[in-house]
Structure formats: structure tokens, C-alpha cells
Design a protein around this motif. Structure first.
Motif, PDB file in Angstrom:
ATOM      1  N   LEU A  92       0.673  -1.182   0.029  1.00 39.31           N
ATOM      2  CA  LEU A  92      -0.076  -0.037   0.132  1.00 39.31           C
ATOM      3  C   LEU A  92       0.930   1.232  -0.104  1.00 39.31           C
ATOM      4  O   LEU A  92       1.748   1.376   0.897  1.00 39.31           O
ATOM      5  CB  LEU A  92      -1.120  -0.087   1.391  1.00 39.31           C
ATOM      6  CG  LEU A  92      -1.720  -1.385   1.420  1.00 39.31           C
ATOM      7  CD1 LEU A  92      -2.544  -1.306   2.730  1.00 39.31           C
ATOM      8  CD2 LEU A  92      -2.761  -1.392   0.393  1.00 39.31           C
ATOM      9  N   ALA A  93       0.992   2.057  -1.093  1.00 35.95           N
ATOM     10  CA  ALA A  93       1.515   3.471  -1.215  1.00 35.95           C
ATOM     11  C   ALA A  93       0.757   4.492  -0.691  1.00 35.95           C
ATOM     12  O   ALA A  93      -0.243   4.989  -1.166  1.00 35.95           O
ATOM     13  CB  ALA A  93       2.117   3.510  -2.817  1.00 35.95           C
ATOM     14  N   ILE A 135      -4.532   5.964   0.396  1.00 37.81           N
ATOM     15  CA  ILE A 135      -3.710   5.466  -0.231  1.00 37.81           C
ATOM     16  C   ILE A 135      -3.736   5.953  -1.747  1.00 37.81           C
ATOM     17  O   ILE A 135      -4.824   6.254  -2.277  1.00 37.81           O
ATOM     18  CB  ILE A 135      -4.151   3.505  -0.513  1.00 37.81           C
ATOM     19  CG1 ILE A 135      -4.029   3.245   1.221  1.00 37.81           C
ATOM     20  CG2 ILE A 135      -3.228   2.976  -1.267  1.00 37.81           C
ATOM     21  CD1 ILE A 135      -2.390   3.347   1.849  1.00 37.81           C
ATOM     22  N   LYS A 136      -2.692   6.309  -2.158  1.00 36.20           N
ATOM     23  CA  LYS A 136      -2.535   6.589  -3.558  1.00 36.20           C
ATOM     24  C   LYS A 136      -2.692   5.669  -4.469  1.00 36.20           C
ATOM     25  O   LYS A 136      -3.543   5.633  -5.481  1.00 36.20           O
ATOM     26  CB  LYS A 136      -1.088   7.426  -3.994  1.00 36.20           C
ATOM     27  CG  LYS A 136      -0.797   7.941  -5.324  1.00 36.20           C
ATOM     28  CD  LYS A 136       0.221   8.868  -5.208  1.00 36.20           C
ATOM     29  CE  LYS A 136       0.422   9.417  -6.621  1.00 36.20           C
ATOM     30  NZ  LYS A 136       1.677  10.160  -6.775  1.00 36.20           N
ATOM     31  N   TYR A 137      -2.214   4.374  -4.381  1.00 36.17           N
ATOM     32  CA  TYR A 137      -2.101   3.348  -5.239  1.00 36.17           C
ATOM     33  C   TYR A 137      -1.551   1.905  -4.634  1.00 36.17           C
ATOM     34  O   TYR A 137      -0.987   2.190  -3.422  1.00 36.17           O
ATOM     35  CB  TYR A 137      -1.309   3.296  -6.531  1.00 36.17           C
ATOM     36  CG  TYR A 137       0.056   3.394  -6.401  1.00 36.17           C
ATOM     37  CD1 TYR A 137       0.889   2.365  -6.416  1.00 36.17           C
ATOM     38  CD2 TYR A 137       0.808   5.005  -6.160  1.00 36.17           C
ATOM     39  CE1 TYR A 137       2.160   2.350  -6.292  1.00 36.17           C
ATOM     40  CE2 TYR A 137       1.979   4.719  -6.258  1.00 36.17           C
ATOM     41  CZ  TYR A 137       2.958   3.648  -6.214  1.00 36.17           C
ATOM     42  OH  TYR A 137       4.307   3.627  -6.019  1.00 36.17           O
ATOM     43  N   ALA A 138      -1.688   0.823  -5.086  1.00 33.42           N
ATOM     44  CA  ALA A 138      -1.202  -0.026  -4.337  1.00 33.42           C
ATOM     45  C   ALA A 138      -0.554  -1.023  -5.642  1.00 33.42           C
ATOM     46  O   ALA A 138      -0.952  -0.962  -6.650  1.00 33.42           O
ATOM     47  CB  ALA A 138      -2.286  -1.136  -3.896  1.00 33.42           C
ATOM     48  N   LEU A 139       0.428  -1.991  -5.249  1.00 32.10           N
ATOM     49  CA  LEU A 139       1.155  -2.774  -6.163  1.00 32.10           C
ATOM     50  C   LEU A 139       0.796  -3.920  -5.588  1.00 32.10           C
ATOM     51  O   LEU A 139       0.816  -4.508  -4.410  1.00 32.10           O
ATOM     52  CB  LEU A 139       2.685  -2.507  -5.884  1.00 32.10           C
ATOM     53  CG  LEU A 139       3.283  -1.505  -6.389  1.00 32.10           C
ATOM     54  CD1 LEU A 139       5.049  -1.355  -6.174  1.00 32.10           C
ATOM     55  CD2 LEU A 139       2.884  -1.071  -7.583  1.00 32.10           C
ATOM     56  N   PHE A 140       0.416  -5.163  -6.463  1.00 36.97           N
ATOM     57  CA  PHE A 140      -0.003  -6.634  -5.990  1.00 36.97           C
ATOM     58  C   PHE A 140       1.133  -7.293  -6.861  1.00 36.97           C
ATOM     59  O   PHE A 140       1.082  -7.587  -8.097  1.00 36.97           O
ATOM     60  CB  PHE A 140      -1.315  -6.826  -6.311  1.00 36.97           C
ATOM     61  CG  PHE A 140      -1.764  -8.227  -6.227  1.00 36.97           C
ATOM     62  CD1 PHE A 140      -1.819  -8.356  -4.795  1.00 36.97           C
ATOM     63  CD2 PHE A 140      -2.168  -9.110  -7.243  1.00 36.97           C
ATOM     64  CE1 PHE A 140      -2.247  -9.883  -4.599  1.00 36.97           C
ATOM     65  CE2 PHE A 140      -2.513 -10.258  -6.791  1.00 36.97           C
ATOM     66  CZ  PHE A 140      -2.526 -10.679  -5.552  1.00 36.97           C
ATOM     67  N   GLU A 141       1.813  -8.017  -6.135  1.00 41.48           N
ATOM     68  CA  GLU A 141       2.644  -9.191  -6.765  1.00 41.48           C
ATOM     69  C   GLU A 141       2.020 -10.303  -6.488  1.00 41.48           C
ATOM     70  O   GLU A 141       1.925 -10.981  -5.297  1.00 41.48           O
ATOM     71  CB  GLU A 141       3.908  -9.138  -5.766  1.00 41.48           C
ATOM     72  CG  GLU A 141       4.940 -10.091  -6.234  1.00 41.48           C
ATOM     73  CD  GLU A 141       6.187 -10.004  -5.572  1.00 41.48           C
ATOM     74  OE1 GLU A 141       7.152 -11.359  -5.519  1.00 41.48           O
ATOM     75  OE2 GLU A 141       6.249  -9.395  -4.468  1.00 41.48           O
ATOM     76  N   PRO A 142       1.464 -11.194  -7.425  1.00 43.42           N
ATOM     77  CA  PRO A 142       0.749 -12.284  -7.359  1.00 43.42           C
ATOM     78  C   PRO A 142       1.459 -13.395  -7.001  1.00 43.42           C
ATOM     79  O   PRO A 142       1.122 -14.516  -6.530  1.00 43.42           O
ATOM     80  CB  PRO A 142      -0.009 -12.320  -8.589  1.00 43.42           C
ATOM     81  CG  PRO A 142       0.725 -11.745  -9.674  1.00 43.42           C
ATOM     82  CD  PRO A 142       1.394 -10.601  -8.835  1.00 43.42           C
ATOM     83  N   HIS A 242       3.777   0.631   4.803  1.00 38.52           N
ATOM     84  CA  HIS A 242       4.825   1.296   5.319  1.00 38.52           C
ATOM     85  C   HIS A 242       4.343   2.508   5.928  1.00 38.52           C
ATOM     86  O   HIS A 242       5.009   3.080   6.905  1.00 38.52           O
ATOM     87  CB  HIS A 242       5.876   1.863   4.340  1.00 38.52           C
ATOM     88  CG  HIS A 242       7.059   0.483   4.281  1.00 38.52           C
ATOM     89  ND1 HIS A 242       7.245  -0.070   2.884  1.00 38.52           N
ATOM     90  CD2 HIS A 242       7.879   0.105   5.305  1.00 38.52           C
ATOM     91  CE1 HIS A 242       8.290  -0.740   3.251  1.00 38.52           C
ATOM     92  NE2 HIS A 242       8.478  -0.850   4.598  1.00 38.52           N
ATOM     93  N   GLY A 243       3.054   3.201   5.414  1.00 41.90           N
ATOM     94  CA  GLY A 243       2.681   4.359   5.882  1.00 41.90           C
ATOM     95  C   GLY A 243       2.186   4.518   7.456  1.00 41.90           C
ATOM     96  O   GLY A 243       2.321   5.329   8.196  1.00 41.90           O
TER      97      GLY A 243
END
Length: 380
Positions: A92-93, A135-142, A242-243
Motif C-alpha cells: 500500500l503506497a 492510499i495513492k495506489y497499491a502494487l500487487f505481486e501475485p 509502510h505508511g
């Protein structure tokens, strides 16, 4: 060719994996620990750990994590044990604090790690367990997920013994010259690998203590709601936040939802403290759950873990020879993110130990410095 006599001290993930790879290289290895391997004081214990390639701008650890993932899957196939579940990992960014996440996306593009970039609305649609208002955006690592930590250690230990390795119980200390002693007597071996985690610092006050810090991590497991599978690993990913200074793992094999809120510089006396959760951590974790996982509000804590990690200033591992005792090799140094790298780390240490190659500059004892969150592979 004469087989070397090798002693590996410490039967956590670093020690067990190093011992396994040394034994499979044809060495004769004895693995020593003060307690039973997988014991509750070890940093490697606990139900589960996150495995993910997310490492900011650090391509080295990103590639190592991918290689380690493949090795974990090979171990799983070889052993027939469920060691790893690929439920994915969501990072989560937070708005205004996205440098580490931005760098991770760039690194994934360079290395070729599969991932998705989700808007907040896409996170809500796909993973409604999370409240992501800021949250601005999220990265998902499947292809990320979780490792069954205790089972991984015990499985690797069995592989080591099946390969002819020897496991012994004993207390290893050092004398004033930092020479390793077993039950008060000098250890006689061609090679001694020290993989004692947080205890490495007190064992080697001149060499390791000056470049390491010990901190406690409080982990709580919260029950899933009655009649709901929304928070099980089949429907929810691991996450890194991290936030909020937090990370977590969905309920796996009935464990409950794992959430850890890192309280900086939480001290721990690794020899004398009880492994009990602090009230401040309980309150902080419940506050975090109200903020991020509203579906768990009112659910009860069903288990807990208070453990220690050893951290270097740059959060890089230590794989280096003792400056005086040329047969003593250190292996460890950042248990905050070592577990997921276990197989590739052990294989690398075994190669350094047999002098097939030297260590990496980042793993050397000298020239350690604190990194900024932008530089750090762990984002802290």
C-alpha cells in the motif's frame, strides 16, 4: 578429496539452510543449538512469514527473492510438505510517501517480476477487506505469499539429517579473543559458521555488536469473523503498509489474521525477557485494525508472538569472515528480511564457506552505514 569438518552454530533458518547446503556439497557438518531446533525463542519460529520480491530500488534482493521462491517450491516438491502458499502480496503506497513503492515498480520492470498497479477503487473492488482512503495506489505481486515458518525450519532440518548431517545440543560462547567455545572448550573444526541471530551480537562484542541493534517485534493473531472466509489466504493477500509501519498475513491453516505494528527501538533482553506481548503493542495493533481492516473490529486476539530481530545499519545481511579467526564465518545480520531468502542465502553462505567465491561487498563487516528509506531494501 578430504571432507572438511564443519560446525554450524545456530539452527534457525540461516543456520539450517547453510548446514543443508554445506552437507550437500560433500562436507561433514555438525549443527549445534542451545535448544531444540524450531524453539520458541528463535527469530525463525512463528506460524508464517511473508515471501515477496518487493525491495524498493534494490535489484540484488529482488532477484534473490525470486530465486529463493523457486528454491522453496523445489523443497516443497521434494519434501511433500506445504511450505509456501502463493496468496500474493499487496503493498500500500500512502499518498505523499511513495518513494519506496515507486522504486519497487521500476525495479520490477527491470527484473521482470509480475505485478499489477491498482488504484484505490481497484483495491476496494478486489480486496474489500482493506480500507484504503489515504492510499495513492497499491502494487500487487501475485507470485508472492507466505511461508509456513516453523514447518520450513523443521523440513530443512530433516533434509539435513537425511543427507548425513549431525545435530547436537550445546551452548557456544566465546572467550575474550572471540574464539568460539562449545561448553567452555575451543571448537576444533576446519570451518565454524556462526548463525545465531540476535545472539551473534553478544557473542562477538568487538566484531558484530558495533554494527548491529536488537529490537523486539510484537505480532498479534486476530480471529476471523464467524462464518466468514473473507480473511483467509484463499481470498486475501499478505500486505505491507509502510505508511502505518505495519505488515500482515491472512489467516493460514486456521492461524487467524497476523498483524504487526512495528514500534521503533522496542528493547528486548534476549536472555531474560519473557516472550509476552506488551500492552502498548496490543492497543496500537487494535488501532491499526480499526483503521485498515474494519471487518475485524471486535474480533478477539487468539495468539501472539514477541520476538527479536537483529538489524544492521544498512539492513544488509552479514556474510563475512572474522578478522582474526580465519575459519570463523558470520552468517545472518538482518533477520527482519532474511527468512524469505533462506534457501538462496544458505547456498550462498556455503559457497563462501568452501571458498568457491568471495562474499559480496554489501555483506562485509566493514563500512556499514545507515541508509535512507529510499535506499534501504526493507524501506526503513
Amino acid at each position: 578429496m578430504r571432507r572438511n569438518s564443519c560446525v554450524v552454530v545456530g539452527a534457525g533458518i540461516a543456520g539450517v539452510m547453510t548446514a543443508l547446503h554445506l552437507q550437500r556439497r560433500g562436507e561433514q557438518v555438525t549443527l549445534i543449538d542451545r535448544w531444540e531446533p524450531g524453539h520458541a525463542r528463535a527469530a525463525s519460529t512463528d506460524y508464517n512469514r511473508v515471501i515477496r520480491a518487493i525491495s524498493g530500488r534494490d535489484e540484488f534482493y529482488t532477484r534473490w527473492a525470486r530465486e529463493s521462491r523457486a528454491m522453496w517450491l523445489e523443497m516443497q516438491a521434494e519434501s511433500g510438505q506445504n511450505l509456501m502458499y502463493e496468496c500474493g502480496a499487496l503493498i500500500l503506497a500512502t499518498e505523499g510517501h511513495c518513494d519506496w513503492e515507486d522504486s519497487t515498480a521500476e525495479t520490477f520492470d527491470k527484473v521482470g517480476v509480475p505485478y499489477y498497479k491498482f488504484t484505490p477503487d481497484e483495491v476496494r473492488a478486489r480486496f474489500p477487506q482493506f480500507k484504503v482512503d489515504e492510499i495513492k495506489y497499491a502494487l500487487f505481486e501475485p507470485e508472492a505469499g507466505l511461508l509456513m515458518a516453523h514447518r520450513c525450519v523443521i523440513t530443512a532440518l530433516k533434509m539435513f539429517k537425511d543427507a548425513g548431517g549431525v545435530v547436537k545440543r550445546g551452548t557456544v560462547t566465546t572467550d575474550t579473543q572471540e574464539r568460539p567455545l562449545l561448553d567452555g572448550q575451543p571448537i576444533r573444526a576446519d570451518l565454524i559458521v556462526i548463525a545465531t541471530g540476535a545472539w551473534m551480537s553478544e557473542m562477538f562484542p568487538k566484531t558484530i555488536k558495533t554494527i548491529s541493534a536488537i529490537m523486539g517485534i510484537n505480532v498479534l493473531y486476530t480471529s476471523t469473523p464467524d462464518g466468514s472466509d473473507a480473511f483467509d489466504m484463499e481470498n486475501m493477500p499478505c500486505w505491507i503498509d509502510h505508511g502505518q509501519g505495519s505488515f500482515g498475513i491472512p489467516s493460514s491453516e486456521g492461524s487467524g489474521v497476523k498483524a504487526a505494528v512495528v514500534i521503533p527501538n522496542t528493547p528486548i533482553d534476549i536472555n531474560n525477557d519473557e516472550r509476552l506481548i506488551e500492552k502498548a503493542s496490543l492497543a496500537k495493533t487494535r488501532t491499526y485494525i480499526r483503521h485498515r481492516l474494519p471487518g475485524l473490529i471486535g474480533q478477539r486476539v487468539v495468539d501472539s508472538k514477541f520476538n527479536q530481530v537483529i538489524l544492521t545499519p544498512d539492513t544488509h545481511f552479514i556474510v563475512d569472515w572474522h578478522p582474526v579467526h580465519e575459519n570463523v564465518l558470520f552468517a545472518g545480520g538482518c533477520s527482519g528480511h532474511l527468512f524469505k531468502h533462506g534457501p538462496v542465502f544458505g547456498n550462498f553462505v556455503a559457497g563462501v564457506a568452501t571458498r568457491d567465491y568471495g562474499t559480496a561487498d554489501r555483506f562485509k563487516i566493514a563500512n556499514r552505514r545507515k541508509l535512507s528509506p529510499k535506499e534501504s531494501p526493507s524501506g526503513r
